[in-house]
Scaffold this active site. Structure first.
Site, short mmCIF file in Angstrom:
data_model
loop_
_atom_site.label_atom_id
_atom_site.label_comp_id
_atom_site.label_asym_id
_atom_site.label_seq_id
_atom_site.Cartn_x
_atom_site.Cartn_y
_atom_site.Cartn_z
N ASP A 104 0.74 -1.28 0.12
CA ASP A 104 -0.12 0.08 -0.06
C ASP A 104 0.73 1.16 0.00
OD1 ASP A 104 -1.71 -2.17 0.46
OD2 ASP A 104 -2.79 -1.06 2.03
N LYS A 168 -7.11 3.27 -2.54
CA LYS A 168 -7.56 3.03 -1.27
C LYS A 168 -7.48 4.71 -0.53
CE LYS A 168 -5.12 1.81 3.24
NZ LYS A 168 -3.66 1.18 3.63
N LYS A 197 -10.13 0.15 -1.85
CA LYS A 197 -9.81 -0.19 -0.24
C LYS A 197 -10.41 1.05 0.63
CE LYS A 197 -6.58 -1.62 3.25
NZ LYS A 197 -4.92 -1.85 3.37
#
Length: 237
Positions: A104, A168, A197
């Site tokens: 990430d 995300k 996400k």
């Protein structure tokens, strides 16, 4: 490499299926080895999708999760996104070599605020190249609380163009967190092929289901156990 499209169907929200949306997360700077091992044991017990830990704990988590089916996720350029691209690339390469199956990364938020799509694509694609070389997935944190809707859309479009696997919402460290409105906007921006996400402030089952209904295919949270048991998590990530 696991595709975002292999996530559970949004209509299937039994506890067992809901667990497979969850990245069980511990990114506190003072987390100990015992804390990480406990996180991994919880993830294995509840069949969460992954654990998300700081890079220093990737090898520990990877070993603890062997044979459990739970993935190891880590963060790059975290939490501000202000590292030079070559530093993010170095971090990502080291993390995947240590066993991370998902990375990430935080975008260059200043570039998003300046609507500099080329800079975003360059930053993200460089990290995507090294992550994908190790057959891992890349999630791109756009830090929604710091961006306007136009900037969020631009960042999502850059992530698609750069070859990311997910977008995300948040780090959880820079104010704000996931909202259903942002998740829906991100889903609309990236289309059906990328994962989305939702992270930051998702601490209850109802909140998780709200994010999934808005288009999320993954939930980043430190409250995974509370979510799957129908309770409420604490004030953490």
């Amino acid at each position: 490499m696991t595709s975002p499209l292999s996530e559970p169907n949004n209509a299937d929200t039994a506890a067992e299926s809901l667990a497979r949306y969850i990245d069980h997360t511990l990114l506190a700077p003072d987390a100990s080895r015992a804390d990480i091992l406990r996180l991994c044991a919880e993830a294995a017990e509840h069949h969460f999708k992954s654990v998300c830990v700081n890079p220093v704990w990737v090898e520990t988590a990877k070993k603890a999760l062997l044979g459990t089916g739970v993935l190891t996720c880590t963060v790059v350029g975290f939490p501000l996104g202000t590292h030079n691209t070559d530093v993010k690339v170095f971090e990502a390469r080291g993390a995947t070599m240590d066993g991370a199956e998902e990375v990430d990364m935080v975008i260059n938020i200043a570039a998003a605020r300046a609507l500099d799509k080329d800079a975003l694509v360059s930053d993200i694609s460089a990290v995507a190249e090294v992550v994908h070389a190790e057959e891992a997935l890349l999630k791109v944190i756009i830090e929604t609380s710091l961006l306007s809707d136009d900037e969020k859309v631009l960042a999502c479009q850059a992530a698609v163009e750069a070859g990311a696997d997910y977008v995300k919402t948040s780090t959880g460290f820079n104010g704000g967190g996931a909202t259903a409105q942002d998740v829906a906007l991100m889903r609309q921006s990236v289309g059906p092929e990328l994962g989305v996400k939702a992270s930051g402030g998702v601490r209850t089952k109802d909140k998780a289901l709200e994010m999934i209904a808005a288009g999320a295919t993954r939930i980043g949270t430190s409250s995974g156990i509370a979510i799957v048991s129908g309770g409420a998590g604490g004030s953490g990530y």
